[in-house]
Design an enzyme around this catalytic site. Sequence first.
Site, PDB file in Angstrom:
ATOM      1  N   LYS A  78       0.856  -1.187   0.000  1.00 51.40           N
ATOM      2  CA  LYS A  78       0.000   0.000   0.000  1.00 51.40           C
ATOM      3  C   LYS A  78       0.892   1.236   0.000  1.00 51.40           C
ATOM      4  O   LYS A  78       1.677   1.452   0.935  1.00 51.40           O
ATOM      5  CB  LYS A  78      -0.906   0.009   1.234  1.00 51.40           C
ATOM      6  CG  LYS A  78      -1.631   1.336   1.385  1.00 51.40           C
ATOM      7  CD  LYS A  78      -2.564   1.373   2.582  1.00 51.40           C
ATOM      8  CE  LYS A  78      -2.876   2.820   2.953  1.00 51.40           C
ATOM      9  NZ  LYS A  78      -3.781   2.932   4.111  1.00 51.40           N
TER      10      LYS A  78
ATOM     11  N   ALA B 221      -9.826   4.962   4.279  1.00 52.36           N
ATOM     12  CA  ALA B 221      -9.808   6.114   5.206  1.00 52.36           C
ATOM     13  C   ALA B 221     -11.147   6.821   5.294  1.00 52.36           C
ATOM     14  O   ALA B 221     -11.790   7.090   4.290  1.00 52.36           O
ATOM     15  CB  ALA B 221      -8.748   7.134   4.822  1.00 52.36           C
TER      16      ALA B 221
END
Lengths: 69, 255
Positions: free
Chosen positions: B96, B183
């Site tokens: 990531k 997120a």
Amino acid sequence: MSPLRISVNGESRHIRSGATVAGLVEVLALAGKRIAVERNGEIVPRSRYSEITLEEGDTLEIVVAVGGG
Amino acid sequence: MIAGRSYRSRLLVGTGKYRDFAQTRDAIVASGAEIVTVAIRRTNIGQDANAPSLLDVLPPSEFTYLPNTAGCYSADEAIRTLRLARELLDGHRLVKLEVLGDSHTLFPNVRETVKAAEILVRDGFDVMVYTSDDPIAARELEAIGCVAIMPLASLIGSGMGILNPWNLRLIIGQAKVPVLVDAGVGTASDAAIAMELGCEGVLMNTAIAAARDPVRMARAMRLGVEAGREAWLAGRMPRKLYEASPSSPTAGLIG
């Protein structure tokens, strides 16, 4: 032979002259642990720990995986 | 399906901010997640060598590790971190990428993200990339060869939920690689909304770890993701503003 001065994770340390990366890992009680080592900005593959001899002024980073998002 | 491998769970979870390793493990098992993110940090020299590590609690044989570049503010730092991660995890390629632009908002620095993505893809990494909810940036990152685009729904750790579903729809509509919300999710309905928009998955950490009962919230998130996915596949009814329609027959009323 006087000991070498190296930096490990931002802290200055002394290690015996002629020590290898494997020797350092041993001294730090990290042998067999899941770590990765960078020496002067270059990754040291695990298979080469015992071949690479440390030199005066070397900068090492030793990292682990920790919890994160 | 990410980088040629298929997963059963569409929920990806972080491993940070838990009370201890036992709670980390319990919550992650309850979430059903198969992919877990980890951070790469300097080892604490001088600590008890026999203390358990994250890898003992979440063995790489059971979970797919997704090393991240959290805390990196430049392409160079991010690349360096992921090269170390690859060495640490025996040649592991799935990563990531996140390059932050600001320590207050943790908003991504898209320019540095693009720069890092180009180098990492060339270097053989399978890059899942955290980015802003900008469709143009998303398209550029896909063109570079990122294996998944992961726009924010709101600020990292804010729990503010899906603030701009319209941009997410644009990104999902144009992408040929999986789009995951990364997120901002705060509770299970946020995860469901992300999936109802057509996301392939959701990545979260704080929403579970900072819940009063993280293990229970992990389960709620698993169900929220599943419910949202089913609703997306089922195809919701159209919204009809000011047009009521009774569900019961209008004929045969008594009296």
